[in-house]
Design a protein around this motif. Sequence first.
Motif, PDB file in Angstrom:
ATOM      1  N   GLU A 253     -52.900  32.367 -47.998  1.00 22.63           N
ATOM      2  CA  GLU A 253     -51.522  33.068 -47.570  1.00 22.63           C
ATOM      3  C   GLU A 253     -51.398  33.342 -46.233  1.00 22.63           C
ATOM      4  OE1 GLU A 253     -48.780  33.216 -49.563  1.00 22.63           O
ATOM      5  OE2 GLU A 253     -50.261  32.068 -51.135  1.00 22.63           O
ATOM      6  N   GLY A 254     -52.427  33.014 -45.346  1.00 15.31           N
ATOM      7  CA  GLY A 254     -52.411  33.172 -43.923  1.00 15.31           C
ATOM      8  C   GLY A 254     -52.813  34.625 -43.452  1.00 15.31           C
ATOM      9  N   LYS A 255     -53.247  35.518 -44.279  1.00 14.64           N
ATOM     10  CA  LYS A 255     -53.501  36.864 -44.011  1.00 14.64           C
ATOM     11  C   LYS A 255     -55.351  36.987 -43.722  1.00 14.64           C
ATOM     12  CE  LYS A 255     -49.552  38.506 -46.931  1.00 14.64           C
ATOM     13  NZ  LYS A 255     -49.338  39.280 -48.141  1.00 14.64           N
TER      14      LYS A 255
ATOM     15  N   LEU B  70     -60.536  39.556 -44.572  1.00 10.02           N
ATOM     16  CA  LEU B  70     -61.816  39.941 -43.868  1.00 10.02           C
ATOM     17  C   LEU B  70     -62.167  41.296 -44.165  1.00 10.02           C
ATOM     18  CD1 LEU B  70     -63.914  38.367 -42.374  1.00 10.02           C
ATOM     19  CD2 LEU B  70     -63.103  39.067 -40.252  1.00 10.02           C
ATOM     20  N   SER B  71     -60.846  42.188 -44.103  1.00 11.99           N
ATOM     21  CA  SER B  71     -61.221  43.698 -44.550  1.00 11.99           C
ATOM     22  C   SER B  71     -61.575  43.825 -45.802  1.00 11.99           C
ATOM     23  CB  SER B  71     -59.656  44.011 -44.271  1.00 11.99           C
ATOM     24  OG  SER B  71     -59.695  45.620 -44.651  1.00 11.99           O
ATOM     25  N   VAL B  72     -61.168  43.163 -46.860  1.00 12.48           N
ATOM     26  CA  VAL B  72     -61.420  43.177 -48.208  1.00 12.48           C
ATOM     27  C   VAL B  72     -62.959  42.910 -48.576  1.00 12.48           C
ATOM     28  CG1 VAL B  72     -61.240  42.118 -50.510  1.00 12.48           C
ATOM     29  CG2 VAL B  72     -59.204  42.806 -49.257  1.00 12.48           C
ATOM     30  N   LEU B  73     -63.494  41.876 -47.772  1.00 12.74           N
ATOM     31  CA  LEU B  73     -64.666  41.301 -47.595  1.00 12.74           C
ATOM     32  C   LEU B  73     -65.707  42.429 -47.262  1.00 12.74           C
ATOM     33  CD1 LEU B  73     -64.110  37.613 -47.133  1.00 12.74           C
ATOM     34  CD2 LEU B  73     -64.966  38.495 -49.297  1.00 12.74           C
ATOM     35  N   HIS B  74     -65.574  42.919 -46.075  1.00 16.49           N
ATOM     36  CA  HIS B  74     -66.180  43.948 -45.450  1.00 16.49           C
ATOM     37  C   HIS B  74     -66.296  45.149 -46.219  1.00 16.49           C
ATOM     38  CE1 HIS B  74     -65.778  42.146 -41.215  1.00 16.49           C
ATOM     39  NE2 HIS B  74     -66.633  41.224 -41.919  1.00 16.49           N
TER      40      HIS B  74
ATOM     41  N   THR C 190     -62.227  36.233 -54.799  1.00 15.24           N
ATOM     42  CA  THR C 190     -61.082  35.296 -55.176  1.00 15.24           C
ATOM     43  C   THR C 190     -59.866  35.831 -54.357  1.00 15.24           C
ATOM     44  OG1 THR C 190     -61.845  35.323 -57.477  1.00 15.24           O
ATOM     45  CG2 THR C 190     -59.438  34.965 -57.179  1.00 15.24           C
ATOM     46  N   LEU C 191     -59.722  37.644 -54.199  1.00 13.18           N
ATOM     47  CA  LEU C 191     -58.772  37.958 -53.497  1.00 13.18           C
ATOM     48  C   LEU C 191     -58.714  37.659 -51.933  1.00 13.18           C
ATOM     49  CD1 LEU C 191     -56.166  39.923 -53.449  1.00 13.18           C
ATOM     50  CD2 LEU C 191     -57.671  42.041 -53.101  1.00 13.18           C
ATOM     51  N   ALA C 192     -59.694  37.501 -51.413  1.00  8.96           N
ATOM     52  CA  ALA C 192     -59.910  37.165 -50.134  1.00  8.96           C
ATOM     53  C   ALA C 192     -59.506  35.818 -49.719  1.00  8.96           C
ATOM     54  CB  ALA C 192     -61.422  37.433 -49.892  1.00  8.96           C
ATOM     55  N   GLU C 193     -59.891  34.943 -50.902  1.00  6.98           N
ATOM     56  CA  GLU C 193     -59.320  33.459 -50.890  1.00  6.98           C
ATOM     57  C   GLU C 193     -58.088  33.483 -50.986  1.00  6.98           C
ATOM     58  OE1 GLU C 193     -59.681  29.574 -50.429  1.00  6.98           O
ATOM     59  OE2 GLU C 193     -61.239  31.141 -50.236  1.00  6.98           O
ATOM     60  N   ILE C 194     -57.296  34.071 -51.753  1.00  2.00           N
ATOM     61  CA  ILE C 194     -55.853  33.985 -51.957  1.00  2.00           C
ATOM     62  C   ILE C 194     -55.100  34.646 -50.751  1.00  2.00           C
ATOM     63  CG2 ILE C 194     -53.595  35.082 -53.157  1.00  2.00           C
ATOM     64  CD1 ILE C 194     -55.503  35.094 -55.711  1.00  2.00           C
ATOM     65  N   TYR C 195     -55.749  35.662 -50.119  1.00  2.00           N
ATOM     66  CA  TYR C 195     -55.123  36.146 -48.717  1.00  2.00           C
ATOM     67  C   TYR C 195     -55.467  35.074 -47.716  1.00  2.00           C
ATOM     68  CZ  TYR C 195     -54.433  41.042 -50.197  1.00  2.00           C
ATOM     69  OH  TYR C 195     -54.181  42.187 -50.731  1.00  2.00           O
TER      70      TYR C 195
END
Length: 260
Positions: free
Chosen positions: A131-133, A138-142, A123-128
């Motif tokens: 928002e163009g981040k 990708l860092s959050v997912l890794h 969810t956080l990665a999708e929001i990032y």
Amino acid sequence: MKSAPLDPEVFYVQKLYYFFFLITLSFMTGVICGWRFGWKAGVLAFLVGLVLSYLAMLFKKSFALPDRKIVAKRMAKEISQAASPLVIARFASQLYYYLKEKDRAIALLEQFLPSCDPLVCATLAEIYLREGKSRKALSVLHDNPYALANPLLLATQAHILRQNGKTAEAVKLYERSLRLAKGAGFPHNGAHRLTQALLTISYTASIHHALADCFLELKDTTAAEKHYRAGNRLLVDISLWRSSKPRLSRLSAKSFTKSS
């Protein structure tokens, strides 16, 4: 009232429930007509209603947003009862999509990120990503220990890689996501069993279509068409069907992938 900017996978499930509702009305109309004018009239009324219900679903483009106060009260009640990662992920989604409180949604998810819950992370990665981040997403997912073992996290990583032009790498993650989804399925989001099952089908179709898009970019038309057909077979709504042939692709009112 503006429609909710939800993922196409969620929108598809909403369309299905809309279709189910219309079918129920058609069935009731058929029963009444059958009781009043005979069984043939009842069957005819139901069939006409069924066709009209399907057409209504095809042309349905949006749904009204729920009332902001109702959403806030409902989610506050859920959090007060059990502040689990699952509830937090759902609440953050409501904050972002419905209440338009981007900063609060991100802060809440970041607070629970150490739980390593796949749904919170995705969810956080999708929001990032929205928002163009993409790098931060990708860092959050890794950093998640389930990054290569969870189908939702894999698919989200693939979306980001494809958006960054790394199509070949995205294909590998999409394929791995599909393999894992067949066994373990996608993370449960707290929805009803039927909704969860429909979402699983919807996400699977989305990944097939995303894979097909990747293969088209890699000039592998045969593989692309294979995955387009695989995704189409999972979708009742033909307006969401995809094809490598431009003329057929225009049947789709909107691409059924997050990455498009």
